[in-house]
Structures are given as C-alpha cells and as structure tokens.
Design an enzyme around this catalytic site. Structure first.
Site, PDB file in Angstrom:
ATOM      1  N   TYR A 288       0.832  -1.206   0.000  1.00 43.00           N
ATOM      2  CA  TYR A 288       0.000   0.000   0.000  1.00 43.00           C
ATOM      3  C   TYR A 288       0.869   1.260   0.000  1.00 43.00           C
ATOM      4  O   TYR A 288       1.701   1.461   0.889  1.00 43.00           O
ATOM      5  CB  TYR A 288      -0.894  -0.004   1.233  1.00 43.00           C
ATOM      6  CG  TYR A 288      -2.032   0.979   1.160  1.00 43.00           C
ATOM      7  CD1 TYR A 288      -3.256   0.591   0.638  1.00 43.00           C
ATOM      8  CD2 TYR A 288      -1.894   2.283   1.620  1.00 43.00           C
ATOM      9  CE1 TYR A 288      -4.321   1.473   0.578  1.00 43.00           C
ATOM     10  CE2 TYR A 288      -2.957   3.169   1.560  1.00 43.00           C
ATOM     11  CZ  TYR A 288      -4.158   2.765   1.045  1.00 43.00           C
ATOM     12  OH  TYR A 288      -5.212   3.643   0.987  1.00 43.00           O
ATOM     13  N   TYR A 338      -5.337   5.482  -7.379  1.00 45.01           N
ATOM     14  CA  TYR A 338      -5.538   5.376  -5.929  1.00 45.01           C
ATOM     15  C   TYR A 338      -7.016   5.133  -5.660  1.00 45.01           C
ATOM     16  O   TYR A 338      -7.829   6.042  -5.674  1.00 45.01           O
ATOM     17  CB  TYR A 338      -5.050   6.640  -5.216  1.00 45.01           C
ATOM     18  CG  TYR A 338      -5.165   6.503  -3.710  1.00 45.01           C
ATOM     19  CD1 TYR A 338      -4.416   5.539  -3.030  1.00 45.01           C
ATOM     20  CD2 TYR A 338      -6.024   7.306  -2.968  1.00 45.01           C
ATOM     21  CE1 TYR A 338      -4.516   5.390  -1.664  1.00 45.01           C
ATOM     22  CE2 TYR A 338      -6.130   7.165  -1.598  1.00 45.01           C
ATOM     23  CZ  TYR A 338      -5.375   6.200  -0.943  1.00 45.01           C
ATOM     24  OH  TYR A 338      -5.493   6.054   0.421  1.00 45.01           O
TER      25      TYR A 338
END
Ligand SMILES: [Zn+2]
Lengths: 383, 162
Positions: A288, A338
């Site tokens: 991440y 994102y």
C-alpha cells in the site's frame, strides 16, 4: 484442530473500470460495472452472489449494489473501517464467510470518485472531534501532513533520504509505464522531476503522494473446491490478517512507545504465523503506497528487512522487475490509480495468473497489504 | 481568500473569526483545554496510587491498571522537537494564507513518551510561519506558551533560550 482459512478459498474473478482524474459515471454505476466485470471474469452469474464486503468509507452500499446487479438472497455482508487499511480485510472477511459456510459467492469492491470528488480532509466538522482536537487546530490537516511527520523522524533516525523515497516513486512509475490502464501510462518520471517537484508537506513532495482517481474495482471469492470449476486459474487466499496494535492511534501513531513500528508489524505477525512460507519466499508484493514512506515502513513491518533497513532496501533497483522484491507491478496508488488500494489486490491476482503487464516470471506467491499507519490488513495469495 | 471584519457574520462552528480551526474537545479532553485557559500544560495521569502513569490522549480508563480514577498533572512546559513537517497548499484557506508553516511534534521533557502536536512560533501571538525554517531541528529544546485564538487558549511553542 481448529478450522483454518489456509487455501480454503480463492479469488476467481477480478474486474475494474477505467481509471481517470474524472469519469462521468456515478460511484454506484462504477461499482456495478466493476462487480459485473469481475463476475463475468469468473463465469459466475450475479444471481449467485450471496456475500458482500467493502470499506466503511464506501458510499455505494450492499443494498443498492445487490439490487442493481440482481443478486439473490444475501447471507453475509461486512464493512471494514479505517480507509485504505480495510482493503485486504474485505477479502479476508469473505474468505472467512465462505470457508465457514456462511456464504458461497462473495464480492469485495471499492468505488471512488476521489479525482473529481471532495477531499475528505476538508470536511472539518467530521475531522475536529477526537483525535482532531489534538492535531487539526495546529494545521496538521491532511494525511500527507500526518505521515510526513513520521517520515521526517524516520529519515532522522535511520539516515533515510529523499533519494530512497524517489526509489519507491520511480519503481511504481516504471511499472505504470508498462500498464496501459494506469493513469501514469506513458508519463515517465525522472530524478530531476522528483527533486524539483513542489512540496506538499515537506519532507513529502508531489510525487510522494498517491493519485487522485475516479474508478472502481471488484473481485470474486469462492471456496477452493468450487474454484477448480471456474473459468480462470484460481488464486488461493493463503493467509489473512488485520492489525490494530496496542496503543495505536490511527494516522497519528505518535502516542505509543514506538511510533515507527505501525500496524504492519501486528498484521505481519499473524499473517506469517498462519502461512506455509515466509517473506523470503514472496515472489512479488503489492504494498500500500498512499505515500512513499509507507513502503520502507512496510518492508520492515512485513519482515523483508530489519528495523531501520527499509530505506536502504530500496537501493540498487530492488523494487524493480528483476530486483529483490518487485513491488506494485501495476503502478500502485502512486502511479496506477488510488482506489484505496483495491487495485493492489487485483494486481496480485494478475501476477499469479501470469497476466500482469509487468509480469514477474513464474510468480507463485504474492503479498498484498492495506494502508499502513492506520488499522490495517494484509493477505498472502498463492497460485 | 477574502476576509471581512463584518461582526454580523459569525465564524463557522469550530473555527476562529479568521477561520483557523479551533479544538473541539470531547469529554475526556476538556480538562486539558480548561487548564490551558489558565496557562497550564497538564497531562492526564492515573490516580491509582500503585500506578500513576501518564497517558495521552486522555481517555476514561488507565491502559496499565484499568483504574477509572485520573488526575491532571502539571508539566514543566519544556520539551524537544521529535519531528516536524512544513505543509504547503492545497490547504484550508486560512492555513494556506500562512503556508508554508511548521507543525511540530514535541516530546515533553517530563515525559518523553507524551508527544504533543503544535506550532513553533517566535512569540505567543506570532503567525504560524514566524519561525525561520532553518531553525527547525529535531531535538531542538522548546518551551510552551499560550495564545488565545477565537476565545480558546491554545498551547504553542517557542525555542528555549540557551
Ligand atoms: Zn493506572
């Protein structure tokens, strides 16, 4: 012998919409399109879906989605908190539900219009109560500011530099340049561009931050037994974990004894304990990357290197294809899209199917992580 | 951002007249701000005699001994910069007007595990960007001061005179 989730379920379908700064469709439409694409990929009729999982920040709820796609009776649904920390837990919850017979076909998804929609940090009415009273009045307003604080300390303690953060941004951008679906496809990054970029929250510059994106993704989870009859090669959910460490405080992890060892460490301990293999056996990782410093912090937390060694780990092309640990092979949150990390899950599946645009040869194991710095989650996938 | 001094226009809830954000205390945090109004930096501590550990942010019960008895212990107001950032726009307008400013994280001299977010300024009422960025340094010694902003006293930090 207690029940185990190990390889009991598999991801058999993935779907996504286009990624762009601005898409005309609503979040609900994007969600439905991604979910239907994932079910089509799996070869499963939408009427068979009986489980849903998404994030608490997902505004397209399961009632609307189930109705729109024509799901049958739904017997399991869950939502995971803490923004991007929830991504992998959606798969984990569905794996648990399917493995324990609460449901048979699970759909996890995330739809988001962050590119054209509002910035969550601007909603000061929501931000101000606990713990905002201790941070917001002083102008610590955005996640970039909160993580920038940890990044500065990390650089101070371990000699990490902006060049290390650049290594992360560069690896993600290089992979995005190989991925036609990525927002940063055909938009190369140079060291000079990085070093002269405008600051967002010094020490973090523009390229240390993820992209503002409109888009949606989904995946389909069924039992390992059923997976054998699906259209695609199954990608098994080998181990799953969530992580909320002792005295953790979400984004501003400043108030526990060791602010630089975040939730990744907690999730990692459980993740590896349940697995048949360790960090040295991971062929490719999707880590991440809302902000570049999350990569060295996660590399340490998930055991790819020692404490304080995450920055130097990025040297010598280690994160590139052919390197020690190729990461974020679709471009990640920094350069593909994102969407609260859901693209990392689908990219992990692509790697283990052998169809990534930046394929790691013979990849058989993949770690996918959710947002570090907040209560988090992670999954180990295997072919 | 245009600002007017028309008194008939009240500030949005939770903001000062110039639209900086005000602390919105919860029940557990309220004493911190009440002491700040008296110019005191106090931190919640467990009141169980065998424990007495400090905790931050405030909460109903002690994570060490689970006692619900607490007291607010006076700090010396001295600390060191643990880390800092310098936010640049995009920011809320009132903050963008002073950007890039500093936000510092101060570890208290009396209790280094207690870290407070704040701003380093040249004097209590100086703007957020009043300190030369070259003076920002991890480990720098700082001292608490208080300023009143929108009727709410807020702790800020100045470099300790050496
Ligand atoms: Zn106690």
């Amino acid at each position: 012998m207690a029940a185990t989730l190990k390889d009991a379920t598999a991801i058999v379908g993935i779907g996504q919409t286009a990624f762009a700064k601005q898409l005309p469709q609503s979040e609900k439409e994007l969600a439905c399109r991604a979910i239907l694409a994932a079910l089509d990929d799996a070869g499963i009729d939408p009427s068979e879906v009986d489980a849903f999982s998404s994030y608490t920040m997902e505004e397209t709820d399961e009632v609307e989605v189930a109705k729109a796609i024509g799901a049958g009776d739904v017997t399991f649904f869950s939502k995971i908190g803490y923004g991007g920390g929830g991504s992998c837990a959606t798969v984990g919850h569905l794996a648990a539900a399917v493995a324990t017979g609460q449901a048979s076909v699970g759909v996890a998804w995330r739809s988001r219009k962050r590119g054209s929609g509002p910035r969550p940090w601007k909603n000061t009415a929501v931000q101000l109560p606990t713990p905002g009273q201790w941070t917001r009045p002083f102008g610590l307003l955005r996640p970039a500011d909160e993580i920038g604080m940890l990044a500065r300390r990390y650089m101070h303690e371990y000699g990490a530099t902006r060049d290390h953060l650049f290594n992360v941004a560069m690896a993600c951008r290089n992979r995005a340049n190989e991925n036609p679906a990525a927002m940063m496809y055909e938009r190369p990054l140079t060291r000079e561009m990085y070093m002269t970029a405008r600051m967002i929250s010094d020490p973090l510059c523009l390229f240390d931050n993820c992209l503002e994106t409109d888009g949606a993704l989904a995946c389909v989870i069924v039992s390992a037994e059923r997976a054998r009859d699906c259209r695609q090669k199954p990608v098994y959910v080998h181990s799953v974990a969530q992580g909320l460490p002792s005295q953790h405080h979400g984004m501003v992890n400043y108030w526990n004894d060791d602010p630089l060892s975040g939730p990744a460490w907690t999730a990692a301990r459980h993740l590896w304990k349940q697995a048949d293999f360790g960090p040295q056996d991971v062929d490719v990782a999707q880590i991440y990357d809302a902000f570049t410093p999350l990569i060295p912090l996660s590399l340490e937390g998930y055991g790819f290197c020692g404490r304080g060694e995450g920055a130097s780990f990025t040297e010598g092309g280690a994160l590139e294809i052919g390197g020690r640990l190729p990461i974020n092979t679709g471009g990640g949150g920094l350069s593909e899209a994102y969407v609260h990390g859901f693209n990392l899950i689908n990219e992990g599946v692509k790697q283990l199917r052998g169809i990534s645009t930046a394929q790691v040869p013979d990849a058989a194991t993949c770690l996918v992580t959710a947002g570090e710095g907040v209560p988090t989650s992670a999954i180990l996938l295997r072919a | 951002m245009q600002t007017t001094s028309t008194p008939a226009t009240p500030a949005a809830p939770g903001t000062t007249p110039d639209e900086l954000l005000l602390p919105v205390p919860d029940e557990d945090g309220a004493p911190f701000w009440e002491y700040a109004a008296q110019g005191e930096l106090r931190v919640q501590a467990c009141a169980a005699p065998a424990c007495g550990k400090l905790r931050f942010p405030p909460r109903p019960c002690c994570p060490h001994c689970r006692s619900f008895d607490s007291e607010w212990r006076l700090m010396s107001g001295r600390g060191r910069i643990w880390s800092y950032v310098r936010p640049h726009p995009p920011l809320l307008p009132a903050y963008a007007a002073q950007a890039p400013y500093n936000v510092i994280l101060v570890e208290l001299a009396d209790a280094p595990q207690i870290r407070l977010v704040g701003n380093l300024v040249t004097s209590p009422d100086a703007p957020l960007d009043s300190v030369d960025p070259a003076r920002l340094r991890i480990g720098a010694r700082v001292q608490v001061v208080f300023t009143e902003t929108g009727g709410t006293p807020v702790p800020r930090w100045v470099l300790e005179k050496s």
